[in-house]
Design a protein around this motif. Sequence first.
Motif, PDB file in Angstrom:
ATOM      1  N   SER A 129       0.740  -1.161  -0.051  1.00 34.97           N
ATOM      2  CA  SER A 129      -0.064  -0.049  -0.122  1.00 34.97           C
ATOM      3  C   SER A 129       1.269   1.205  -0.024  1.00 34.97           C
ATOM      4  CB  SER A 129      -0.728   0.249   1.254  1.00 34.97           C
ATOM      5  OG  SER A 129      -1.592   1.202   1.250  1.00 34.97           O
ATOM      6  N   VAL A 130       0.664   2.051  -0.864  1.00 27.11           N
ATOM      7  CA  VAL A 130       1.363   3.409  -0.896  1.00 27.11           C
ATOM      8  C   VAL A 130       0.220   4.552  -0.904  1.00 27.11           C
ATOM      9  CG1 VAL A 130       2.685   4.820  -2.642  1.00 27.11           C
ATOM     10  CG2 VAL A 130       3.202   2.355  -2.602  1.00 27.11           C
ATOM     11  N   GLY A 131       0.380   5.054   0.455  1.00 27.35           N
ATOM     12  CA  GLY A 131      -0.541   6.107   0.606  1.00 27.35           C
ATOM     13  C   GLY A 131      -2.205   5.766   0.653  1.00 27.35           C
ATOM     14  N   ASP A 132      -2.898   6.615  -0.060  1.00 26.37           N
ATOM     15  CA  ASP A 132      -4.465   6.466  -0.209  1.00 26.37           C
ATOM     16  C   ASP A 132      -4.872   6.361  -1.755  1.00 26.37           C
ATOM     17  OD1 ASP A 132      -4.901   6.602   2.630  1.00 26.37           O
ATOM     18  OD2 ASP A 132      -4.722   8.719   2.760  1.00 26.37           O
ATOM     19  N   GLY A 133      -3.712   6.539  -2.572  1.00 26.53           N
ATOM     20  CA  GLY A 133      -4.033   6.138  -3.996  1.00 26.53           C
ATOM     21  C   GLY A 133      -4.665   7.713  -4.563  1.00 26.53           C
ATOM     22  N   VAL A 134      -5.443   7.427  -5.538  1.00 16.34           N
ATOM     23  CA  VAL A 134      -6.072   8.427  -6.097  1.00 16.34           C
ATOM     24  C   VAL A 134      -7.564   8.727  -5.868  1.00 16.34           C
ATOM     25  CG1 VAL A 134      -4.346   8.457  -7.804  1.00 16.34           C
ATOM     26  CG2 VAL A 134      -6.509   7.347  -8.361  1.00 16.34           C
ATOM     27  N   GLY A 135      -8.326   7.621  -5.099  1.00 16.62           N
ATOM     28  CA  GLY A 135      -9.818   7.823  -5.156  1.00 16.62           C
ATOM     29  C   GLY A 135     -10.637   7.733  -6.209  1.00 16.62           C
ATOM     30  N   ASP A 136     -11.445   8.827  -6.326  1.00 11.68           N
ATOM     31  CA  ASP A 136     -12.252   8.815  -7.653  1.00 11.68           C
ATOM     32  C   ASP A 136     -11.863   9.804  -8.626  1.00 11.68           C
ATOM     33  OD1 ASP A 136     -14.145   6.833  -6.692  1.00 11.68           O
ATOM     34  OD2 ASP A 136     -15.222   8.079  -5.653  1.00 11.68           O
ATOM     35  N   PHE A 137     -10.735  10.387  -8.115  1.00  8.95           N
ATOM     36  CA  PHE A 137     -10.186  11.714  -9.151  1.00  8.95           C
ATOM     37  C   PHE A 137      -9.385  10.967 -10.112  1.00  8.95           C
ATOM     38  CE2 PHE A 137     -10.279  13.447  -4.722  1.00  8.95           C
ATOM     39  CZ  PHE A 137     -11.110  14.864  -5.108  1.00  8.95           C
ATOM     40  N   TYR A 138      -9.200  11.570 -11.165  1.00 10.87           N
ATOM     41  CA  TYR A 138      -8.598  11.314 -12.691  1.00 10.87           C
ATOM     42  C   TYR A 138      -7.041  11.593 -12.266  1.00 10.87           C
ATOM     43  CZ  TYR A 138      -6.255  11.092 -16.706  1.00 10.87           C
ATOM     44  OH  TYR A 138      -5.266  10.926 -17.918  1.00 10.87           O
ATOM     45  N   SER A 139      -6.307  10.627 -12.419  1.00  9.63           N
ATOM     46  CA  SER A 139      -4.854  10.857 -12.329  1.00  9.63           C
ATOM     47  C   SER A 139      -4.037   9.754 -12.966  1.00  9.63           C
ATOM     48  CB  SER A 139      -4.448  10.679 -10.947  1.00  9.63           C
ATOM     49  OG  SER A 139      -3.095  10.607 -10.594  1.00  9.63           O
ATOM     50  N   ASN A 140      -2.998  10.119 -13.476  1.00  9.87           N
ATOM     51  CA  ASN A 140      -2.118   9.386 -14.453  1.00  9.87           C
ATOM     52  C   ASN A 140      -1.043   8.745 -13.658  1.00  9.87           C
ATOM     53  OD1 ASN A 140      -1.314   8.464 -16.808  1.00  9.87           O
ATOM     54  ND2 ASN A 140       0.272   9.842 -17.117  1.00  9.87           N
ATOM     55  N   LEU A 141      -1.170   8.661 -12.144  1.00  6.35           N
ATOM     56  CA  LEU A 141       0.077   8.076 -11.427  1.00  6.35           C
ATOM     57  C   LEU A 141       0.149   6.540 -11.639  1.00  6.35           C
ATOM     58  CD1 LEU A 141      -0.702   9.896  -7.976  1.00  6.35           C
ATOM     59  CD2 LEU A 141       1.213  10.367  -9.573  1.00  6.35           C
ATOM     60  N   SER A 199     -11.138  -1.782  -5.624  1.00  7.43           N
ATOM     61  CA  SER A 199     -11.003  -0.360  -5.972  1.00  7.43           C
ATOM     62  C   SER A 199     -10.930  -0.014  -7.206  1.00  7.43           C
ATOM     63  CB  SER A 199      -9.974   0.250  -5.192  1.00  7.43           C
ATOM     64  OG  SER A 199      -8.948   0.286  -5.692  1.00  7.43           O
ATOM     65  N   GLY A 200     -10.532  -0.915  -8.256  1.00  2.93           N
ATOM     66  CA  GLY A 200     -10.475  -0.891  -9.670  1.00  2.93           C
ATOM     67  C   GLY A 200      -9.041  -0.213 -10.007  1.00  2.93           C
ATOM     68  N   PHE A 201      -8.780  -0.297 -11.292  1.00  4.64           N
ATOM     69  CA  PHE A 201      -7.355   0.170 -12.088  1.00  4.64           C
ATOM     70  C   PHE A 201      -7.866   1.282 -12.983  1.00  4.64           C
ATOM     71  CE2 PHE A 201      -6.439  -4.349 -11.320  1.00  4.64           C
ATOM     72  CZ  PHE A 201      -5.449  -4.050 -10.174  1.00  4.64           C
ATOM     73  N   GLN A 202      -6.965   2.533 -12.866  1.00  6.94           N
ATOM     74  CA  GLN A 202      -7.004   3.469 -13.726  1.00  6.94           C
ATOM     75  C   GLN A 202      -6.109   3.704 -14.787  1.00  6.94           C
ATOM     76  OE1 GLN A 202      -9.442   7.365 -12.820  1.00  6.94           O
ATOM     77  NE2 GLN A 202      -7.259   7.621 -12.223  1.00  6.94           N
ATOM     78  N   THR A 203      -4.857   3.332 -14.292  1.00  5.70           N
ATOM     79  CA  THR A 203      -3.411   3.519 -15.152  1.00  5.70           C
ATOM     80  C   THR A 203      -2.993   2.212 -15.317  1.00  5.70           C
ATOM     81  OG1 THR A 203      -2.208   3.961 -12.969  1.00  5.70           O
ATOM     82  CG2 THR A 203      -3.150   5.789 -14.034  1.00  5.70           C
ATOM     83  N   LYS A 260      -6.564   2.077  -7.676  1.00  5.24           N
ATOM     84  CA  LYS A 260      -6.830   3.495  -7.226  1.00  5.24           C
ATOM     85  C   LYS A 260      -6.927   3.735  -5.909  1.00  5.24           C
ATOM     86  CE  LYS A 260     -10.989   3.253  -9.348  1.00  5.24           C
ATOM     87  NZ  LYS A 260     -12.460   3.819  -9.851  1.00  5.24           N
ATOM     88  N   ASN A 261      -6.799   2.752  -5.006  1.00  6.57           N
ATOM     89  CA  ASN A 261      -6.742   3.082  -3.697  1.00  6.57           C
ATOM     90  C   ASN A 261      -5.162   2.967  -3.091  1.00  6.57           C
ATOM     91  OD1 ASN A 261      -5.770   0.401  -3.656  1.00  6.57           O
ATOM     92  ND2 ASN A 261      -7.534  -0.589  -2.467  1.00  6.57           N
ATOM     93  N   GLY A 262      -4.214   2.866  -3.850  1.00  4.45           N
ATOM     94  CA  GLY A 262      -3.075   3.118  -3.936  1.00  4.45           C
ATOM     95  C   GLY A 262      -1.997   1.818  -3.749  1.00  4.45           C
ATOM     96  N   GLU A 263      -3.038   0.647  -3.863  1.00  2.00           N
ATOM     97  CA  GLU A 263      -2.119  -0.613  -3.661  1.00  2.00           C
ATOM     98  C   GLU A 263      -1.360  -0.982  -4.800  1.00  2.00           C
ATOM     99  OE1 GLU A 263      -1.658  -3.758  -0.528  1.00  2.00           O
ATOM    100  OE2 GLU A 263      -2.654  -1.637  -0.420  1.00  2.00           O
ATOM    101  N   VAL A 264      -0.022  -1.217  -4.684  1.00  2.00           N
ATOM    102  CA  VAL A 264       0.851  -1.609  -5.865  1.00  2.00           C
ATOM    103  C   VAL A 264       0.865  -3.113  -5.851  1.00  2.00           C
ATOM    104  CG1 VAL A 264       3.018  -1.338  -7.001  1.00  2.00           C
ATOM    105  CG2 VAL A 264       2.052   0.456  -5.893  1.00  2.00           C
ATOM    106  N   TYR A 265       0.640  -3.938  -7.035  1.00  2.00           N
ATOM    107  CA  TYR A 265       0.813  -5.195  -7.079  1.00  2.00           C
ATOM    108  C   TYR A 265       2.014  -5.656  -8.061  1.00  2.00           C
ATOM    109  CZ  TYR A 265      -3.713  -5.106  -4.858  1.00  2.00           C
ATOM    110  OH  TYR A 265      -4.877  -5.197  -4.008  1.00  2.00           O
ATOM    111  N   ALA A 266       2.606  -6.664  -7.711  1.00  2.00           N
ATOM    112  CA  ALA A 266       3.705  -7.187  -8.591  1.00  2.00           C
ATOM    113  C   ALA A 266       3.263  -8.578  -9.079  1.00  2.00           C
ATOM    114  CB  ALA A 266       4.828  -7.099  -7.791  1.00  2.00           C
ATOM    115  N   PHE A 267       3.368  -9.072 -10.275  1.00  2.00           N
ATOM    116  CA  PHE A 267       3.077 -10.369 -10.865  1.00  2.00           C
ATOM    117  C   PHE A 267       4.322 -10.921 -11.513  1.00  2.00           C
ATOM    118  CE2 PHE A 267      -1.068  -8.173 -10.352  1.00  2.00           C
ATOM    119  CZ  PHE A 267      -1.881  -9.511  -9.510  1.00  2.00           C
ATOM    120  N   THR A 268       4.132 -12.237 -11.642  1.00  2.00           N
ATOM    121  CA  THR A 268       5.043 -12.966 -12.537  1.00  2.00           C
ATOM    122  C   THR A 268       4.282 -13.773 -13.295  1.00  2.00           C
ATOM    123  OG1 THR A 268       5.731 -14.660 -11.080  1.00  2.00           O
ATOM    124  CG2 THR A 268       7.232 -12.522 -11.185  1.00  2.00           C
TER     125      THR A 268
END
Length: 393
Positions: free
Chosen positions: A51-63, A366-370, A384-392
């Motif tokens: 988890s990295v912070g609180d993400g972007v919520g419902d705002f548009y962001s390119n993060l 929370s869904g994905f935007q970027t 969108k909630n800030g969670e970063v996932y790494a897959f292989t």
Amino acid sequence: MELRKYLLPGLVSVTLLSGCSLFSGEEDVVKMAPLPKVVNQFTPKMVWDKSVGDGVGDFYSNLHPVWQDNTVYAADRYGIVEALDANTGKQKWKVDLSTRTGFFSSNIPALLSGGITVQGNLLYIGTEHGKVFALNSSNGAVAWQTQVAGEALSRPVVSDGLVLIHTSNGMFQALDQNTGASKWVVNLDVPALSLRGESAPATAYGGAIIGGDNGRVSAVIMNQGQIIWQQRISQPSGATEIDRLSDVDTTPVIVNGVVYALAYNGSLSALDLRSGQIIWKRDIGGVKNLVVDNGRIYLVDQNDRVDAVNIDGGVEIWRQSGLLHRNLTSPVLYNGYLVVGDGEGYLHWMDTTDGRFVAQQKVDSSGFQTQPVVAGDKLLIQAKNGEVYAFTR
């Protein structure tokens, strides 16, 4: 009244500066396609999540995360920036770019928005407050910060000693890579109403190729800040304001002297890099970044159809229509598959030869935007909630 940059990609909502409604009556509701039924041929393995912070919520962001030298860098809208070990997700450092207002007051959010770029020993990131930060990649310390011409909605691009920023008011600005000093500003012009997002430039041979909200693609000489050509690839037309939107918000792709660009309500176009002349056009519109690989262009159109077309002439190879209006991310190629996320938090994996689904997994509610990001042997995606996932795979 004046309208500026308040229509979200995906046409989720429209807000005017005065707060009044743009359309009379009820807005049309676009129905999301049901989740396609997929028999997984494999199951991607989640290596870690953080988890990295609180993400972007419902705002548009390119993060979205970026990766360099076994380190993943990610941020949230509030101002948190973290460096994570790419193998484990363990935090290496964390900084807070929000503004302190006093011991008893809450900090003013930084409103990070433009996406992170890492180049050498510096990270670059922009904000909705019109600031650009350069951070030391080893510890997150602020190397410099600069006020730019408007909201920094595009991802910073570093080339030829410059940091290139495209702001919400149509200004294309170059900053000194080491000091943040402004070198030049080019006005790309904006219409009264446009999508909330800006094209990041592609660079080659000392030039920057960038899309504008006016439906044009422009070429700018980087050492002078001078426009050398402009080409319109989308012409405003139609009965409604939405029909007349013509933004080129995607990052152009340059391959072998040809520029590939995509416009909303416009076309997928191939342009000559030197002159800007149109080589071919295809009637496809969208706002998500393209992937060009091995003679093919992969894209998500404005209705969330996923297309593969030939690089020579734009002839359709296949089309996947099973994800209509699911608010898809830009696509990415990973280990031979085309991968997109959607607004409900699913990852969809497609065969590049024919577009059929080969795997599907629910990852985050929370869904994905970027867009997903390839980091060596891993695939990263931030919810969108800030969670970063790494897959292989």
